[in-house]
Write a protein that holds these residues in place. Sequence first.
Motif, PDB file in Angstrom:
ATOM      1  N   SER A  77       0.830  -1.214   0.000  1.00 63.52           N
ATOM      2  CA  SER A  77       0.000   0.000   0.000  1.00 63.52           C
ATOM      3  C   SER A  77       0.859   1.255   0.000  1.00 63.52           C
ATOM      4  CB  SER A  77      -0.918   0.038   1.223  1.00 63.52           C
ATOM      5  OG  SER A  77      -1.838  -1.006   1.190  1.00 63.52           O
ATOM      6  N   SER A  78       1.796   1.324   0.914  1.00 63.65           N
ATOM      7  CA  SER A  78       2.606   2.535   1.025  1.00 63.65           C
ATOM      8  C   SER A  78       3.557   2.687  -0.159  1.00 63.65           C
ATOM      9  CB  SER A  78       3.369   2.565   2.351  1.00 63.65           C
ATOM     10  OG  SER A  78       4.198   1.443   2.485  1.00 63.65           O
ATOM     11  N   ALA A  79       4.093   1.579  -0.677  1.00 65.89           N
ATOM     12  CA  ALA A  79       5.002   1.670  -1.821  1.00 65.89           C
ATOM     13  C   ALA A  79       4.282   2.179  -3.069  1.00 65.89           C
ATOM     14  CB  ALA A  79       5.645   0.311  -2.093  1.00 65.89           C
ATOM     15  N   PRO A 123       9.380   0.932 -10.491  1.00 66.92           N
ATOM     16  CA  PRO A 123      10.115  -0.329 -10.341  1.00 66.92           C
ATOM     17  C   PRO A 123      10.539  -0.594  -8.894  1.00 66.92           C
ATOM     18  CG  PRO A 123      10.913   0.841 -12.258  1.00 66.92           C
ATOM     19  CD  PRO A 123       9.993   1.782 -11.526  1.00 66.92           C
ATOM     20  N   LEU A 124      10.815   0.451  -8.145  1.00 67.97           N
ATOM     21  CA  LEU A 124      11.153   0.265  -6.730  1.00 67.97           C
ATOM     22  C   LEU A 124       9.942  -0.223  -5.939  1.00 67.97           C
ATOM     23  CD1 LEU A 124      13.311   3.470  -6.156  1.00 67.97           C
ATOM     24  CD2 LEU A 124      14.098   1.121  -6.536  1.00 67.97           C
ATOM     25  N   ALA A 125       8.783   0.323  -6.252  1.00 64.36           N
ATOM     26  CA  ALA A 125       7.556  -0.117  -5.589  1.00 64.36           C
ATOM     27  C   ALA A 125       7.263  -1.571  -5.944  1.00 64.36           C
ATOM     28  CB  ALA A 125       6.382   0.781  -5.978  1.00 64.36           C
ATOM     29  N   ALA A 126       7.457  -1.926  -7.203  1.00 62.37           N
ATOM     30  CA  ALA A 126       7.241  -3.306  -7.623  1.00 62.37           C
ATOM     31  C   ALA A 126       8.215  -4.250  -6.917  1.00 62.37           C
ATOM     32  CB  ALA A 126       7.389  -3.429  -9.138  1.00 62.37           C
ATOM     33  N   ALA A 127       9.456  -3.815  -6.764  1.00 60.52           N
ATOM     34  CA  ALA A 127      10.446  -4.636  -6.058  1.00 60.52           C
ATOM     35  C   ALA A 127      10.037  -4.846  -4.607  1.00 60.52           C
ATOM     36  CB  ALA A 127      11.823  -3.986  -6.140  1.00 60.52           C
ATOM     37  N   MET A 128       9.491  -3.815  -3.980  1.00 59.33           N
ATOM     38  CA  MET A 128       9.016  -3.956  -2.600  1.00 59.33           C
ATOM     39  C   MET A 128       7.902  -4.985  -2.531  1.00 59.33           C
ATOM     40  SD  MET A 128       8.797  -3.281   0.618  1.00 59.33           S
ATOM     41  CE  MET A 128       9.693  -1.800   0.969  1.00 59.33           C
ATOM     42  N   CYS A 129       6.976  -4.902  -3.466  1.00 56.49           N
ATOM     43  CA  CYS A 129       5.847  -5.841  -3.478  1.00 56.49           C
ATOM     44  C   CYS A 129       6.320  -7.275  -3.674  1.00 56.49           C
ATOM     45  CB  CYS A 129       4.859  -5.446  -4.574  1.00 56.49           C
ATOM     46  SG  CYS A 129       4.005  -3.888  -4.252  1.00 56.49           S
ATOM     47  N   VAL A 130       7.201  -7.487  -4.629  1.00 56.99           N
ATOM     48  CA  VAL A 130       7.710  -8.833  -4.891  1.00 56.99           C
ATOM     49  C   VAL A 130       8.517  -9.348  -3.702  1.00 56.99           C
ATOM     50  CG1 VAL A 130       9.284 -10.170  -6.356  1.00 56.99           C
ATOM     51  CG2 VAL A 130       7.661  -8.582  -7.384  1.00 56.99           C
ATOM     52  N   ASP A 170      -2.586 -10.643  -0.868  1.00 57.97           N
ATOM     53  CA  ASP A 170      -2.266  -9.569   0.077  1.00 57.97           C
ATOM     54  C   ASP A 170      -1.616  -8.396  -0.650  1.00 57.97           C
ATOM     55  OD1 ASP A 170      -3.055 -11.390   2.038  1.00 57.97           O
ATOM     56  OD2 ASP A 170      -0.993 -11.906   2.589  1.00 57.97           O
ATOM     57  N   ILE A 171      -0.707  -8.729  -1.560  1.00 58.16           N
ATOM     58  CA  ILE A 171       0.009  -7.706  -2.326  1.00 58.16           C
ATOM     59  C   ILE A 171      -0.939  -6.982  -3.267  1.00 58.16           C
ATOM     60  CG2 ILE A 171       1.877  -7.300  -3.975  1.00 58.16           C
ATOM     61  CD1 ILE A 171       2.810  -8.155  -1.153  1.00 58.16           C
ATOM     62  N   ALA A 172      -1.783  -7.732  -3.962  1.00 59.31           N
ATOM     63  CA  ALA A 172      -2.727  -7.122  -4.907  1.00 59.31           C
ATOM     64  C   ALA A 172      -3.690  -6.183  -4.186  1.00 59.31           C
ATOM     65  CB  ALA A 172      -3.496  -8.199  -5.659  1.00 59.31           C
ATOM     66  N   ALA A 173      -4.217  -6.620  -3.052  1.00 62.76           N
ATOM     67  CA  ALA A 173      -5.138  -5.764  -2.296  1.00 62.76           C
ATOM     68  C   ALA A 173      -4.414  -4.543  -1.743  1.00 62.76           C
ATOM     69  CB  ALA A 173      -5.780  -6.558  -1.160  1.00 62.76           C
ATOM     70  N   GLY A 174      -3.196  -4.714  -1.276  1.00 61.71           N
ATOM     71  CA  GLY A 174      -2.418  -3.586  -0.767  1.00 61.71           C
ATOM     72  C   GLY A 174      -2.105  -2.578  -1.855  1.00 61.71           C
ATOM     73  N   ALA A 175      -1.734  -3.086  -3.030  1.00 65.99           N
ATOM     74  CA  ALA A 175      -1.434  -2.191  -4.149  1.00 65.99           C
ATOM     75  C   ALA A 175      -2.681  -1.417  -4.584  1.00 65.99           C
ATOM     76  CB  ALA A 175      -0.862  -2.985  -5.321  1.00 65.99           C
ATOM     77  N   LEU A 198      -5.243  -0.684  -2.685  1.00 69.46           N
ATOM     78  CA  LEU A 198      -5.524   0.287  -1.628  1.00 69.46           C
ATOM     79  C   LEU A 198      -4.589   1.490  -1.734  1.00 69.46           C
ATOM     80  CD1 LEU A 198      -7.101   0.986   0.946  1.00 69.46           C
ATOM     81  CD2 LEU A 198      -5.372  -0.299   2.229  1.00 69.46           C
ATOM     82  N   GLY A 199      -3.320   1.248  -2.012  1.00 72.32           N
ATOM     83  CA  GLY A 199      -2.362   2.343  -2.175  1.00 72.32           C
ATOM     84  C   GLY A 199      -2.700   3.226  -3.364  1.00 72.32           C
ATOM     85  N   ALA A 200      -3.109   2.609  -4.468  1.00 72.12           N
ATOM     86  CA  ALA A 200      -3.495   3.382  -5.653  1.00 72.12           C
ATOM     87  C   ALA A 200      -4.728   4.224  -5.366  1.00 72.12           C
ATOM     88  CB  ALA A 200      -3.755   2.447  -6.833  1.00 72.12           C
ATOM     89  N   PHE A 201      -5.698   3.637  -4.657  1.00 69.54           N
ATOM     90  CA  PHE A 201      -6.892   4.384  -4.287  1.00 69.54           C
ATOM     91  C   PHE A 201      -6.536   5.554  -3.375  1.00 69.54           C
ATOM     92  CE2 PHE A 201     -10.256   5.211  -1.203  1.00 69.54           C
ATOM     93  CZ  PHE A 201     -11.270   5.631  -2.045  1.00 69.54           C
ATOM     94  N   ALA A 202      -5.669   5.326  -2.407  1.00 72.28           N
ATOM     95  CA  ALA A 202      -5.276   6.385  -1.471  1.00 72.28           C
ATOM     96  C   ALA A 202      -4.547   7.519  -2.197  1.00 72.28           C
ATOM     97  CB  ALA A 202      -4.396   5.816  -0.365  1.00 72.28           C
ATOM     98  N   ALA A 203      -3.676   7.171  -3.126  1.00 77.26           N
ATOM     99  CA  ALA A 203      -2.962   8.202  -3.886  1.00 77.26           C
ATOM    100  C   ALA A 203      -3.932   9.016  -4.740  1.00 77.26           C
ATOM    101  CB  ALA A 203      -1.891   7.565  -4.763  1.00 77.26           C
ATOM    102  N   ARG A 204      -4.865   8.334  -5.363  1.00 78.68           N
ATOM    103  CA  ARG A 204      -5.860   9.024  -6.201  1.00 78.68           C
ATOM    104  C   ARG A 204      -6.748   9.933  -5.346  1.00 78.68           C
ATOM    105  NH1 ARG A 204      -7.577   8.302 -11.785  1.00 78.68           N
ATOM    106  NH2 ARG A 204      -9.449   9.528 -11.928  1.00 78.68           N
TER     107      ARG A 204
END
Length: 81
Positions: A15-17, A37-44, A56-61, A63-69
């Motif tokens: 989420s935060s990445a 790419p750094l955010a993707a590396a964190m997720c992986v 967990d990663i998909a839902a976090g990502a 949520l992070g995209a929604f929060a940024a938007r």
Amino acid sequence: MRTAGRHSFPSSHASSAVAAALAYGALRPVGARLVPPLAAAMCVSRMVVGVHYPSDIAAGAALGAFAARAGRTWMGGPTDG
């Protein structure tokens, strides 16, 4: 796969990445290419070390995209893209 604890959904690291990558990319055009790419590396990395499932990663990502938007809209920035 075993997770470190019961509270792994969604991944707060993902989420935060993702939120940080989108926010930084909106502020600095060069960041739009360098930071994701750094955010993707964190997720992986969270899956590689065995503390999160892909869901967990998909839902976090998401949520992070929604929060940024939402933050971009709240701050009065453009909402397209």
